[in-house]
Design a protein around this motif. Structure first.
Motif, short mmCIF file in Angstrom:
data_model
loop_
_atom_site.label_atom_id
_atom_site.label_comp_id
_atom_site.label_asym_id
_atom_site.label_seq_id
_atom_site.Cartn_x
_atom_site.Cartn_y
_atom_site.Cartn_z
N GLN A 288 0.81 -1.22 0.00
CA GLN A 288 0.00 0.00 0.00
C GLN A 288 0.85 1.27 0.00
N ASP A 289 2.09 1.16 0.43
CA ASP A 289 2.99 2.32 0.44
C ASP A 289 3.82 2.43 -0.84
N GLY A 290 3.54 1.53 -1.76
CA GLY A 290 4.28 1.57 -3.02
C GLY A 290 5.65 0.93 -2.96
N LYS A 291 5.95 0.23 -1.87
CA LYS A 291 7.26 -0.41 -1.72
C LYS A 291 7.24 -1.79 -2.41
N LEU A 292 8.36 -2.13 -3.01
CA LEU A 292 8.46 -3.41 -3.73
C LEU A 292 8.39 -4.58 -2.74
N ARG A 293 7.48 -5.50 -3.04
CA ARG A 293 7.34 -6.68 -2.20
C ARG A 293 7.55 -7.98 -2.98
N GLY A 294 7.37 -7.92 -4.28
CA GLY A 294 7.53 -9.14 -5.05
C GLY A 294 7.54 -8.88 -6.54
N ILE A 295 7.64 -9.96 -7.31
CA ILE A 295 7.60 -9.88 -8.76
C ILE A 295 6.97 -11.16 -9.29
N ILE A 296 6.26 -11.05 -10.39
CA ILE A 296 5.73 -12.23 -11.06
C ILE A 296 6.02 -12.07 -12.55
N THR A 297 6.39 -13.16 -13.20
CA THR A 297 6.76 -13.12 -14.60
C THR A 297 5.78 -13.92 -15.44
N ASP A 298 5.82 -13.67 -16.75
CA ASP A 298 4.96 -14.46 -17.63
C ASP A 298 5.36 -15.93 -17.60
N GLY A 299 6.63 -16.19 -17.34
CA GLY A 299 7.08 -17.58 -17.20
C GLY A 299 6.45 -18.26 -16.00
N ASP A 300 6.33 -17.50 -14.89
CA ASP A 300 5.67 -18.05 -13.69
C ASP A 300 4.23 -18.45 -14.02
N ILE A 301 3.55 -17.57 -14.74
CA ILE A 301 2.14 -17.82 -15.07
C ILE A 301 2.00 -19.00 -16.02
N ARG A 302 2.89 -19.12 -16.98
CA ARG A 302 2.82 -20.27 -17.91
C ARG A 302 3.02 -21.58 -17.16
N ARG A 303 3.94 -21.58 -16.23
CA ARG A 303 4.18 -22.82 -15.46
C ARG A 303 2.97 -23.17 -14.59
N LEU A 304 2.29 -22.15 -14.07
CA LEU A 304 1.07 -22.41 -13.29
C LEU A 304 -0.04 -22.95 -14.18
N LEU A 305 -0.14 -22.44 -15.39
CA LEU A 305 -1.19 -22.88 -16.32
C LEU A 305 -1.03 -24.35 -16.71
N GLU A 306 0.20 -24.83 -16.67
CA GLU A 306 0.43 -26.24 -16.99
C GLU A 306 -0.25 -27.16 -15.98
N LYS A 307 -0.49 -26.63 -14.78
CA LYS A 307 -1.11 -27.44 -13.74
C LYS A 307 -2.63 -27.19 -13.67
N SER A 308 -3.01 -25.91 -13.72
CA SER A 308 -4.43 -25.56 -13.61
C SER A 308 -4.61 -24.09 -13.93
N ALA A 309 -5.83 -23.68 -14.25
CA ALA A 309 -6.13 -22.27 -14.51
C ALA A 309 -6.91 -21.65 -13.37
N ASP A 310 -7.08 -22.41 -12.29
CA ASP A 310 -7.89 -21.93 -11.17
C ASP A 310 -7.28 -20.73 -10.47
N PHE A 311 -6.00 -20.53 -10.62
CA PHE A 311 -5.30 -19.47 -9.88
C PHE A 311 -5.51 -18.09 -10.47
N ILE A 312 -5.98 -18.01 -11.71
CA ILE A 312 -5.95 -16.78 -12.48
C ILE A 312 -6.64 -15.59 -11.80
N ASP A 313 -7.66 -15.87 -10.98
CA ASP A 313 -8.38 -14.78 -10.31
C ASP A 313 -8.06 -14.71 -8.82
N ARG A 314 -6.99 -15.37 -8.44
CA ARG A 314 -6.55 -15.31 -7.05
C ARG A 314 -5.53 -14.17 -6.89
N PRO A 315 -5.30 -13.71 -5.67
CA PRO A 315 -4.34 -12.62 -5.45
C PRO A 315 -2.93 -12.99 -5.93
#
Length: 329
Positions: free
Chosen positions: A246-273
């Motif tokens: 909420q303060d604009g400080k960096l807490r993490g990163i997610i890449t398109d590669g991360d998302i592709r690897r998740l899709l190989e297992k399931s698409a249920d995560f797409i609307d999760r935080p």
């Protein structure tokens, strides 16, 4: 010429080439063994001088002198070249009292170089002879002799300047490097004098210069869904997005590669935080760091995107391809 004769000539040529390399290598090693107090004295004369270093010569040794002037200048000792022939017709005006003149002549009897001696004495320079003959006229009239004598030229007829020019060049290079070491010349200093070269780019280009190429800063809040993060990546045409609190400080990163690897297992995560799938506390870099440092991080970590952070907040996303476009490699 028959095929066999042609082949024999190639074999002879190769043998001569190997012999030439050996002769020239021996000539340089001979210099190493014979390096003496005159070398240190040459350093002292240049270091204590209030003037410039001036190289002069003609012919093949003139080319050596010209190269040495360039080497001296690029390694921290200001120097320039004056062609001995041109000096006789006005270019002596480039030389002034207090300068150190290094005259290069293997024989020490080069007419154009010797013709400069009376004028150089009247001007009031310190004269160093870089020569292959310590008993030559040039050596006799010099304040100091740097001897670069050779047993034989690499030329099979002992005529063409080969080993002698290599020896003169090597001894001059050695003097340049010794002076550079004395002055404490650094890679950063070298880059300052070579801004257009690859080393200059590595040592002068900063991250803040490279991020101007793309000017993208994909960022999402920590409660954002993975779907929204993916949309943000697509909009920015980047392969990742920074995730902030909420303060604009960096807490993490997610890449398109991360998302592709998740899709190989399931698409249920797409609307999760996105916070549930992000890489926590990712490596980052500040805009004032050298781009070469960013390149080293990205290569060692095998990543394509690197958050650029200032005061804990992401201000840009650095892409590996942008470093290549900036020729930081």
């Amino acid at each position: 010429m028959t095929v066999s004769n042609r082949e024999e000539k190639f074999k002879t040529g190769l043998a001569e080439a190997k012999n030439a390399l050996q002769i020239e290598a021996d000539a340089v090693l001979k210099l190493k063994k014979e390096l003496d107090g005159s070398f240190r004295k040459a350093m002292e004369l240049i270091i204590d001088s209030q003037g410039r270093v001036v190289f002069s010569g003609v012919g093949k040794t003139g080319l050596v002198a010209k190269k040495l002037a360039a080497t001296f200048s690029s390694t921290g000792t200001s120097a320039f070249f004056v062609h001995a022939g041109e000096a006789l017709h006005g270019d002596l005006g480039m030389i002034r009292a207090g300068d150190v003149v290094i005259a290069v002549s293997n024989s020490g009897e080069t007419e154009e170089v010797l013709s400069l001696l009376p004028s150089l004495r009247r001007i009031g320079v310190t004269l160093i002879a870089l020569t292959g003959d310590s008993s030559s006229t040039l050596a006799e009239h010099a304040d100091l002799v740097l001897l670069a004598d050779v047993i034989t030229e690499a030329c099979p007829h002992n005529l063409a300047p080969t080993a002698s020019t290599t020896a003169a060049l090597a001894l001059g290079d050695a003097l340049a490097i010794a002076l550079s070491s004395y002055y404490g010349f650094t890679p950063e200093d070298f880059a300052l004098y070579h801004p257009g070269g690859s080393l200059g780019r590595k040592l002068l280009t900063k991250v803040k210069d490279v991020i101007k190429i793309r000017e993208q800063n994909p960022v999402v809040k920590i409660e954002t869904t993975v779907r929204e993060a993916l949309f943000r990546m697509t909009e920015s045409r980047m392969g990742s997005t920074s995730i902030v609190d909420q303060d604009g400080k960096l807490r993490g990163i997610i890449t398109d590669g991360d998302i592709r690897r998740l899709l190989e297992k399931s698409a249920d995560f797409i609307d999760r935080p996105v916070k549930d799938y992000m890489t926590v506390d990712p490596i980052s870099i500040s805009p004032d760091k050298l781009a070469a440092e960013a390149l080293q991080i990205m290569e060692s970590k095998e990543i394509n995107d690197l958050p650029v952070v200032e005061a804990g907040k992401p201000v840009a996303m650095l892409n590996f391809q942008d470093l290549l476009r900036a020729k930081v490699f």
